[in-house]
Design a protein around this motif. Structure first.
Motif, short mmCIF file in Angstrom:
data_model
loop_
_atom_site.label_atom_id
_atom_site.label_comp_id
_atom_site.label_asym_id
_atom_site.label_seq_id
_atom_site.Cartn_x
_atom_site.Cartn_y
_atom_site.Cartn_z
N SER A 1 49.79 49.43 44.10
CA SER A 1 48.73 48.66 44.75
C SER A 1 48.93 47.17 44.48
O SER A 1 48.79 46.33 45.37
N ILE A 2 49.30 46.81 43.26
CA ILE A 2 49.55 45.41 42.91
C ILE A 2 50.77 44.88 43.69
O ILE A 2 50.76 43.76 44.22
N LEU A 3 51.80 45.72 43.82
CA LEU A 3 52.99 45.32 44.58
C LEU A 3 52.64 45.01 46.03
O LEU A 3 53.15 44.06 46.61
N ARG A 4 51.76 45.84 46.59
CA ARG A 4 51.40 45.62 48.00
C ARG A 4 50.71 44.26 48.18
O ARG A 4 50.89 43.60 49.20
N GLU B 1 47.16 31.49 46.73
CA GLU B 1 45.72 31.62 46.47
C GLU B 1 45.22 33.00 46.91
O GLU B 1 44.48 33.68 46.20
N GLY B 2 45.63 33.38 48.11
CA GLY B 2 45.22 34.67 48.66
C GLY B 2 45.62 35.82 47.74
O GLY B 2 44.83 36.73 47.49
N SER C 1 42.77 39.43 41.58
CA SER C 1 41.58 39.33 40.73
C SER C 1 40.65 40.50 41.03
O SER C 1 40.13 41.16 40.11
N GLU C 2 40.47 40.76 42.32
CA GLU C 2 39.63 41.91 42.70
C GLU C 2 40.19 43.20 42.13
O GLU C 2 39.47 44.01 41.57
N LYS C 3 41.51 43.37 42.30
CA LYS C 3 42.13 44.64 41.90
C LYS C 3 42.14 44.82 40.38
O LYS C 3 41.98 45.93 39.88
N ALA D 1 44.89 38.34 36.72
CA ALA D 1 45.61 38.07 37.97
C ALA D 1 46.60 36.93 37.76
O ALA D 1 47.78 37.01 38.12
N THR D 2 46.11 35.83 37.16
CA THR D 2 46.98 34.67 36.93
C THR D 2 48.14 35.05 36.00
O THR D 2 49.28 34.65 36.21
N GLU D 3 47.84 35.84 34.99
CA GLU D 3 48.87 36.25 34.03
C GLU D 3 49.99 37.02 34.74
O GLU D 3 51.17 36.72 34.57
#
Lengths: 406, 406
Positions: free
Chosen positions: B182-185, B196-197, B203-205, B212-214
């Protein structure tokens, strides 16, 4: 659950050896077609059922692959290339000036009885001239078919030509028009069942031996008509010398309206190409009468004959050179340079891409019948002729000449 | 009842102009593939349903064309060329020594939503090396794709390369393995939705901005691993200079196991080719692990880009000369001789095959954009340049040079 890997009944895989042969033949056919100004056309594998249904008689409706798609549309798989062509002619009338000369080479699908050695997916090679009615267009079609066979190396074929109108004249000799097609189907068998066989079958159909003999004699003594004469004249001008008027040639299909022809190869019963003029078919969607003449190769049959006559081996370009791979040597660039040099000279070069012992790589080349191996080892190149076993050291700038000399 | 001539929804006819372009591109692709020792394979359009079902996830089962044939067999139309390849590898293991390097160019069928501009029949161009695990095989695949584009005249593309294993290392940074795809997608969308997108979606996931930033920072700062380094080294040796390590490249498909790559053209968001290594797929029928690496061209996409970049016109051979037909002159042989002379010199020559006024024949040549017309009238030949209107008398033995000079 383990699923057994198998090909659907009546369908075929073409592994590289066969696929290459097919490509070779198709590339020649296309080149000839294009040299006569015929252009490619592609239509979809699926059509609306209503486009195809009822166009091929009872048998066609029975053998056609038809189903409902996910959106509930009734659809059918391509059954031939003539009905789709008729659709295209009506649908794009403004984009396609007549005469429209096109060839089409796609698979068609028929749920044939596989016990008869028939396939359910097979390639059709069609070439048609839509819109011309002059006999020069009939002659041109025949000249193209004939040149294709010349280019494939065949020299023992002949073109049989007839005109369907000759048969219609039988109605003046007491044959009912409605019986004509049935009688034609019998006459069409003369190569298979012989003159006696045809006479017997005709006697049954007409109810008398005398009638049967009369019909056959009339046809045998028939002189060529003006149409056939014209076609033979044009064919001579075009350089086709092996064409002859054949008054008993009938062809199976009902839709031909005048010229019919077949190409036969010495020693083979069934023809490898056939065609004719069919002036009442192409207008089926446009509501106009549009003249048409065309032919088709029996592609599987053609491949069979070429195979049996050994007309493939020398003409098919396969892999010319295998370059071996040595992991311990993998930081040297010369094998890739060698590959590029050879490719630029037109050789097909396979680079072995797996870290295996050299003798395994040679065995691989042998199994794949690759004629030359370039052994890249310890910073050196050795060229090996796999047929003679001969082997010699070469440098990069001796390539590609070294291959031609070894 | 009159039936409206129309093409099935989501399907396409290719009229000569388009069909020619397709043939031109395919002939170059095949030539390059063969020059690297890759061989053609063909599989049937229909397979047993059990061979294809369940192999493409839920979406595949939904979009696949499946039906019962006349014999009650459950069958399905080709959905891609990888599952049929896996079947072939298992079924003909003895005939196909590994590595098996094959290309396959056939239509596939998917009941896609046509509103998204997708087609339900489209050509797939696949090239795969089955059986090699050395990174040289990954590099070779990329070099081939790259050479194809060179040969088609493209010079503003680049190859993005990454290794899926880099992402698996995220699990060492607190990402659950089950969330990885899911993160890869999300990361895969970076070209479309920007940095940004991607951060917002991540962040949501992951439930936190910091996380998310990490994740994104870890990936952005990632150095290439040994595999990517090897591939880039080989690529340089093979002459491919426009390849670069791209740590955020993810690719949509789940089945890649290490190397992934895409080819992007300046000014275009979506890639025109992509591929990678998938070591767990080809063995599905044979029950063995068989390494594999390959790529596919998005053929429709490729055609679109070539069209927009105007890379077609000069390279496509159409009809060179139209020879007019004059019925009253039809017993003279010189037009056919002229046609043969020109064809032997490699020109594509259409002979007009209908008895029409000369100006109609010229109009036909004009509409079909045929550059030269040879007017055969009253026993004379006149050569007309359709672009300049220039016209001059020629004799048979001035052909074909006259065409090159006019």
């Amino acid at each position: 659950m383990k699923i057994e890997p198998r090909t659907l009944k009546g369908f075929r895989d073409f592994l590289p050896k066969e696929a290459r042969k097919r490509q070779y033949v198709l590339s020649i056919l296309k080149e000839v077609f294009e040299s006569y100004g015929f252009e490619p056309l592609e239509t979809p594998a699926l059509e609306y059922d209503e486009i195809l249904s009822g166009k091929y008689g009872e048998e066609g409706d029975k053998l056609m692959y038809r189903f409902e798609d996910n959106g509930g549309r009734k659809v059918a798989l391509r059954y031939d290339q003539t009905v789709p062509l008729a659709r295209v002619i009506a649908q794009y009338a403004n984009d396609l000036p007549l005469p429209f000369k096109r060839y089409q080479i796609q698979n068609v699908y028929r749920a044939e009885n596989t016990q008869k050695g028939r396939y359910r997916e097979f390639l059709q090679v069609d070439l048609d001239n839509i819109g011309s009615e002059d006999p020069i267009s009939d002659a041109e079609i025949i000249a193209i078919a004939s040149e294709c066979l010349d280019r494939l190396g065949m020299n023992d074929f002949k073109v049989l030509i007839n005109d369907r109108n000759i048969f219609y004249e039988l109605t003046e000799n007491g044959v009912n028009e409605k019986d004509l097609n049935s009688i034609l189907r019998t006459i069409d068998k003369i190569e298979k069942i012989g003159r006696e066989g045809v006479l017997n079958e005709l006697s049954e159909k007409t109810g008398s031996n005398e009638k049967a003999t009369e019909i056959l004699t009339i046809l045998e003594q028939r002189q060529m008509n003006f149409n056939v004469e014209g076609i033979l004249y044009y064919l001579k001008s075009m350089g086709v010398k092996n064409a002859e008027f054949t008054p008993l040639l009938a062809r199976g299909l009902d839709y031909y309206t005048s010229t019919i022809f077949e190409i036969k190869v010495d020693g083979y019963d069934s023809s490898i190409a056939g065609g004719g003029r069919y002036d009442n078919l192409i207008g089926m969607f446009s509501g106009k009468e549009i003249p048409a003449v065309g032919f088709a190769f029996g592609f599987d049959r053609l491949m069979e004959v070429l195979d049996e006559k050994n007309l493939f081996s020398a003409n098919i370009k396969g892999i010319d050179v295998l370059i071996t791979f040595d992991e311990s040597d993998s930081e040297r660039e010369f094998p890739y340079e060698a590959a590029n040099i050879l490719r630029e000279s037109g050789f097909n070069v396979e680079q072995f891409t797996d870290n295996r012992a050299i003798d395994k790589q040679l065995k691989y080349a042998d199994k794949k019948q690759i004629p030359f191996v370039l052994i890249a080892e310890y910073g050196e190149l050795k060229l090996k002729n796999m047929k003679t076993g001969e082997q010699k050291k070469v440098s990069l700038n001796e390539l590609p000449n070294a291959i031609k000399q070894i």
